[in-house]
Every structure is written in structure tokens, then in C-alpha cells.
Scaffold this motif. Structure first.
Motif, PDB file in Angstrom:
ATOM      1  N   SER A   1      42.919  24.441  38.831  1.00 48.19           N
ATOM      2  CA  SER A   1      42.493  25.345  38.103  1.00 48.19           C
ATOM      3  C   SER A   1      41.385  24.811  37.120  1.00 48.19           C
ATOM      4  O   SER A   1      41.448  23.680  36.484  1.00 48.19           O
ATOM      5  CB  SER A   1      43.436  26.033  37.459  1.00 48.19           C
ATOM      6  OG  SER A   1      44.384  26.594  38.181  1.00 48.19           O
ATOM      7  N   ARG A   2      40.617  25.594  36.526  1.00 48.78           N
ATOM      8  CA  ARG A   2      39.493  25.205  35.726  1.00 48.78           C
ATOM      9  C   ARG A   2      39.759  25.667  34.166  1.00 48.78           C
ATOM     10  O   ARG A   2      40.786  26.625  34.093  1.00 48.78           O
ATOM     11  CB  ARG A   2      38.073  25.924  35.860  1.00 48.78           C
ATOM     12  CG  ARG A   2      37.497  25.457  37.021  1.00 48.78           C
ATOM     13  CD  ARG A   2      36.335  26.166  37.488  1.00 48.78           C
ATOM     14  NE  ARG A   2      36.748  27.535  38.080  1.00 48.78           N
ATOM     15  CZ  ARG A   2      35.558  28.591  38.719  1.00 48.78           C
ATOM     16  NH1 ARG A   2      34.562  28.101  38.371  1.00 48.78           N
ATOM     17  NH2 ARG A   2      36.144  29.608  38.934  1.00 48.78           N
TER      18      ARG A   2
ATOM     19  N   LEU B   1      32.717  32.507  35.322  1.00 52.91           N
ATOM     20  CA  LEU B   1      31.746  32.176  36.203  1.00 52.91           C
ATOM     21  C   LEU B   1      30.613  31.267  35.394  1.00 52.91           C
ATOM     22  O   LEU B   1      30.011  30.545  36.184  1.00 52.91           O
ATOM     23  CB  LEU B   1      31.119  33.370  36.466  1.00 52.91           C
ATOM     24  CG  LEU B   1      32.266  34.216  37.686  1.00 52.91           C
ATOM     25  CD1 LEU B   1      31.745  35.732  37.853  1.00 52.91           C
ATOM     26  CD2 LEU B   1      32.289  33.772  38.656  1.00 52.91           C
TER      27      LEU B   1
ATOM     28  N   SER C   1      31.859  31.542  42.140  1.00 56.28           N
ATOM     29  CA  SER C   1      33.227  31.731  42.740  1.00 56.28           C
ATOM     30  C   SER C   1      33.580  32.785  43.186  1.00 56.28           C
ATOM     31  O   SER C   1      32.983  33.927  43.172  1.00 56.28           O
ATOM     32  CB  SER C   1      34.185  31.469  41.501  1.00 56.28           C
ATOM     33  OG  SER C   1      35.548  31.147  41.712  1.00 56.28           O
ATOM     34  N   SER C   2      34.532  33.023  44.043  1.00 55.94           N
ATOM     35  CA  SER C   2      35.010  33.968  44.890  1.00 55.94           C
ATOM     36  C   SER C   2      36.252  34.729  44.137  1.00 55.94           C
ATOM     37  O   SER C   2      36.662  34.222  43.206  1.00 55.94           O
ATOM     38  CB  SER C   2      35.741  33.466  46.351  1.00 55.94           C
ATOM     39  OG  SER C   2      36.807  32.717  46.189  1.00 55.94           O
TER      40      SER C   2
ATOM     41  N   GLN D   1      39.414  32.759  44.263  1.00 56.21           N
ATOM     42  CA  GLN D   1      39.539  31.516  43.493  1.00 56.21           C
ATOM     43  C   GLN D   1      39.560  31.895  41.996  1.00 56.21           C
ATOM     44  O   GLN D   1      40.447  31.393  41.266  1.00 56.21           O
ATOM     45  CB  GLN D   1      38.278  30.763  43.509  1.00 56.21           C
ATOM     46  CG  GLN D   1      38.143  29.631  42.709  1.00 56.21           C
ATOM     47  CD  GLN D   1      39.297  28.561  43.093  1.00 56.21           C
ATOM     48  OE1 GLN D   1      39.759  28.309  44.231  1.00 56.21           O
ATOM     49  NE2 GLN D   1      40.315  28.390  42.071  1.00 56.21           N
ATOM     50  N   LEU D   2      38.858  33.276  41.616  1.00 53.86           N
ATOM     51  CA  LEU D   2      39.034  33.723  40.353  1.00 53.86           C
ATOM     52  C   LEU D   2      40.538  34.116  40.053  1.00 53.86           C
ATOM     53  O   LEU D   2      41.044  33.733  38.812  1.00 53.86           O
ATOM     54  CB  LEU D   2      38.154  34.903  40.107  1.00 53.86           C
ATOM     55  CG  LEU D   2      36.554  34.370  40.101  1.00 53.86           C
ATOM     56  CD1 LEU D   2      35.896  35.699  40.155  1.00 53.86           C
ATOM     57  CD2 LEU D   2      36.495  33.690  38.736  1.00 53.86           C
TER      58      LEU D   2
ATOM     59  N   ASP E   1      42.545  31.040  39.342  1.00 53.26           N
ATOM     60  CA  ASP E   1      42.175  30.383  38.120  1.00 53.26           C
ATOM     61  C   ASP E   1      42.874  31.200  36.913  1.00 53.26           C
ATOM     62  O   ASP E   1      43.060  30.527  35.828  1.00 53.26           O
ATOM     63  CB  ASP E   1      40.805  30.053  37.888  1.00 53.26           C
ATOM     64  CG  ASP E   1      40.281  29.086  38.835  1.00 53.26           C
ATOM     65  OD1 ASP E   1      40.985  28.474  39.325  1.00 53.26           O
ATOM     66  OD2 ASP E   1      39.099  28.996  39.096  1.00 53.26           O
TER      67      ASP E   1
ATOM     68  N   LEU F   1      30.714  34.842  46.963  1.00 53.89           N
ATOM     69  CA  LEU F   1      30.739  34.141  45.592  1.00 53.89           C
ATOM     70  C   LEU F   1      29.966  34.970  44.757  1.00 53.89           C
ATOM     71  O   LEU F   1      28.980  35.758  45.124  1.00 53.89           O
ATOM     72  CB  LEU F   1      29.978  32.719  45.803  1.00 53.89           C
ATOM     73  CG  LEU F   1      30.716  31.901  46.795  1.00 53.89           C
ATOM     74  CD1 LEU F   1      29.732  30.476  46.929  1.00 53.89           C
ATOM     75  CD2 LEU F   1      32.195  31.593  46.438  1.00 53.89           C
TER      76      LEU F   1
ATOM     77  N   GLU G   1      28.305  35.355  40.404  1.00 57.29           N
ATOM     78  CA  GLU G   1      27.862  34.476  39.246  1.00 57.29           C
ATOM     79  C   GLU G   1      27.294  35.510  38.281  1.00 57.29           C
ATOM     80  O   GLU G   1      27.198  36.427  38.622  1.00 57.29           O
ATOM     81  CB  GLU G   1      26.680  33.630  39.574  1.00 57.29           C
ATOM     82  CG  GLU G   1      25.242  34.298  40.137  1.00 57.29           C
ATOM     83  CD  GLU G   1      24.284  33.318  40.695  1.00 57.29           C
ATOM     84  OE1 GLU G   1      24.385  32.043  40.818  1.00 57.29           O
ATOM     85  OE2 GLU G   1      23.286  33.948  40.903  1.00 57.29           O
TER      86      GLU G   1
END
Length: 408
Positions: free
Chosen positions: A2-3, A36, A42-43, A46-47, A50, A87, A89
Motif C-alpha cells: 500500500s502507498r 493518483l 493505478s487501476s 489497486q485504488l 490502497d 489505469l 491518472e
């Protein structure tokens, strides 16, 4: 993995505001947009991982961001197994900012998109013979640069202007801008704002250069960092843990105003700025016997070719700068001092004698380094600062327009 998540408080909001569905939705959209921006494309899946938000919530938020023109598809990720993922952005074209660096010799202007990419820039000689003429030249250069980027003046969300001196909000002008005669007169920056047709923020050039250097240059990773801007004048920008220290009146770091010790006859010898600025380099060189007319750059260039008089002038300049660094070391205890500006660009000649003189003056010896951004530092700092204001403002504007359109 995770970011790190950005703040969930949307622009204009505070954690103490009461809950409602619209604010929660705005929080989610801002959270995803910032993630983002800081984490890259990111997909949806994934979001969701996260942020901890559900996939339907993420999908709805991304759809709203796309509708508002704030996010866009950035390609597709094809895994070895499983379904292809779209993805996303931030859309960098959702808004643009303007950065301006006003110096005695040059006016530098840049237009950047919301990703910080410079889409147009212009450097023009500062030929203005009055403060009004300089202000009008700034407006003209900015308009021409925006037009080069295919933008109207009203497409610029925010502008940040770097200038010598200290901004005085009550007077709506700058103080201590000794290198630009008449620059402290009231109304000049209102004149620029009217000409640009956008909101402006005025920042000290050394402070903006420090921000640029901390973000993109030699100051990255420093805990207590001072940027010494040596050009026509002398200024200092200071950052502690990435935060600008501006002081109670915005004048923190104005070591150029510090008076030097009286001369042998007891008379005043001026300020550090008068002793260490570009004009002082020329005066020293002429006093040693070099033939004029000269510029500071010509003195440094001559020193590089082995001219002994120029080398002595450079040595003298390093001694004056060492006194400025010693003052900074005693008051701020920085771990790093970066030399920048027109004179600071000759750090290859200045660093060795400066360090030698600093060792003679004081036991407090911060690390010294040349600028990583050169003459771009003020301009890039202005752009970075403008983006901090513009990104949440664009989010608010476009979200409100999208909400209004959806309600019709």
C-alpha cells in the motif's frame, strides 16, 4: 504494498465539519485524485486496496472525476493471469499555472500544467527603466507565454511571482527590494494582477528558490536547509523539514541587510549585500586593476582562464560570503547551505576559498553545495508553489460545475 495515503480532507474542508453524503463523496474523490498524483497511474482494484474503499465506491468516484475532467484513462495493465485493468491518472490539462522570476537583468516566465510539466517558457531581458515599465513587461511576457501554450490569460488558475524583497500584505507591495529601484511602490502588483487577469501570490525570490531546490535540486533530504541566493542582491531561503521559515514579518533570512563591522577609520562599510553582490565583485576587480567595463560573469570567466587579478577578486568575494554563511550557521545551524543565483552559479570557483575562510571564522561549518537547478531555481519554485494553490482550486471548480450540470 500500500502507498502512503494523502489527506482525506478535501480543499476548503476541515476535519471538524459535520458529515453529509456530498462531503463524503468529495472526500473520496479528492483522496483518489491525490493518490493518483503522488503514486502514479493505478487501476480501480489497486485504488480500492490502497484506500480501503469498496470497489463500487472507487468506480463511482473515478466516474465523477472523469466527468469533471479531473482524471482520465492512462492505459491498460495486462497481467499474466486475470482480466485486463484500466489505469487512471489525473488529467494534467485540467488547469495551468504561471511562474514568474523578476530579476534586475532578466524576467523569466513559465506556464505549467497540473502535473508540473512546463508547456511554455520565456526569458526576456529586463529593460524596464521604471517600476511600471517592469510590471508591464512582466504582463506582456506572461501573456505571450500563455499564448505560446495555446492558452488565454483566463486559463491560468494561479500565478506566483518571485521578486527581491519582502511582501507586505497591508501595503500591497514589497519592502527591501534595493536592486529594483521604485519596486516597493504601492499598486505595482495589483497592476500586474489586473494585467494577468488571474489571482497572484507574491513570494521572495530566495524563498521560492529554496522551495525549488528542496523539491527538485540539491536540498532534497535536508532537515535544515538554507539557500543562499547571490546575484544583484543577496537573499536567503530557509526550510526546516520541508517547511519554509518566513519569520514574523516575512523577513527571515534577510542576511543581506546585516551591517558589516566598521572600517579601520571607524566609518560604516555597508551591508553584507553591498559587499557580496554582483556589483561588489566588479568593484573589487576594478580596484585591483582589471580594465572595464566588466560584469561579474566576466570576472569569474577571467578567473577560470588564470587571470591573477580576477582570481584575487573571486577570493575576496568568497571571504565576504563566508561571513554571511557564518551568520547563518550561528543563527540557524543548517546542515546544508546551497549557493545559487548568478554569482552562486560560479560555485566551482567559490566553494574552496569560502570553506577555507569559514574554517577561520567559526567552528560552525555546515556542508556547502552548488545549486542543482542553477538560474531555474526561483522559477521552478514559483511553479511548484502555484501548483499547491491551483490543484485544490481546480478540484473545487470542476467538481462544482459537474455537480451543477448533473442537477440540470
Amino acid at each position: 504494498m500500500s502507498r502512503h495515503l494523502p489527506t482525506t480532507v478535501p480543499p476548503g474542508g476541515t476535519p471538524a465539519q459535520p458529515w453529509n453524503r456530498q462531503r463524503l463523496r468529495s472526500n473520496n474523490e479528492w483522496l483518489l485524485l491525490e493518490l493518483l498524483r503522488t503514486g502514479g497511474p493505478s487501476s480501480r482494484a489497486q485504488l480500492a486496496r490502497d484506500t480501503g474503499l469498496s470497489k463500487p465506491t472507487v468506480s463511482a468516484a473515478l466516474a465523477a472525476l472523469e466527468q469533471a475532467g479531473l482524471a482520465r484513462e492512462a492505459g491498460r495493465f495486462v497481467p499474466e493471469r486475470g482480466r485486463t485493468a484500466v489505469l487512471y491518472e489525473p488529467d494534467p490539462t485540467a488547469g495551468h499555472v504561471l511562474g514568474v522570476d523578476i530579476g534586475r537583468a532578466w524576467l523569466r516566465v513559465a506556464v505549467a500544467d497540473l502535473a508540473g510539466r512546463i508547456v511554455a517558457r520565456r526569458d526576456v531581458p529586463n529593460k524596464g527603466r521604471s517600476a511600471n515599465a517592469v510590471a508591464d513587461a512582466v504582463v506582456a511576457a506572461a501573456r505571450e507565454t500563455a499564448a505560446e501554450a495555446g492558452l488565454a490569460a483566463t486559463d491560468i488558475v494561479h500565478a506566483v511571482i518571485g521578486t527581491p524583497g519582502v511582501w507586505d500584505e497591508q501595503r500591497r507591495g514589497v519592502r527591501y527590494a534595493t536592486s529594483l529601484p521604485g519596486w516597493g511602490r504601492r499598486g505595482l502588483f495589483d497592476r500586474i494582477a489586473e494585467g494577468l487577469e488571474t489571482a497572484i501570490t507574491v513570494g521572495n525570490d530566495a524563498n521560492l528558490a529554496a522551495l525549488g531546490e528542496f523539491t527538485l535540486g540539491a536540498g532534497r533530504g535536508s532537515r535544515m536547509f538554507a539557500y543562499l541566493l547571490i546575484g544583484t542582491g543577496l537573499g536567503v531561503g530557509v526550510l526546516k523539514d520541508g517547511e519554509l521559515l518566513s519569520g514574523a514579518h516575512g523577513a527571515a533570512g534577510e542576511v543581506g541587510l546585516v551591517p558589516l563591522a566598521p572600517g579601520a577609520d571607524g566609518g560604516p562599510t555597508g551591508t553584507i549585500e553591498q559587499a557580496a553582490g554582483a556589483d561588489a565583485v566588479v568593484r573589487t576587480a576594478l580596484g585591483l586593476g582589471m580594465r572595464g567595463p566588466l560584469t561579474a560573469k566576466q570576472v569569474f570567466d577571467a578567473a577560470r582562464t588564470g587571470d591573477p587579478l580576477a582570481a584575487r577578486a573571486v577570493e575576496h568575494e568568497a571571504e565576504q560570503l563566508a561571513y554571511a554563511v557564518a551568520v547563518l550557521a550561528a543563527v540557524l545551524d543548517p546542515d546544508l547551505v546551497v549557493l545559487g543565483g548568478g554569482v552562486g552559479g560560479s560555485a566551482d570557483l567559490l566553494l574552496e576559498p569560502l570553506e577555507r575562510e569559514l574554517h577561520r571564522l567559526t567552528p560552525l561549518r555546515p556542508k556547502l553545495a552548488p545549486s542543482g537547478l542553477g538560474e531555474e531555481a526561483v522559477l521552478l519554485g514559483a511553479v511548484a508553489t502555484a501548483l499547491e494553490t491551483a490543484r485544490p482550486e481546480v478540484f473545487e471548480r470542476r467538481s462544482a460545475l459537474a455537480d451543477h450540470g448533473a442537477s440540470l
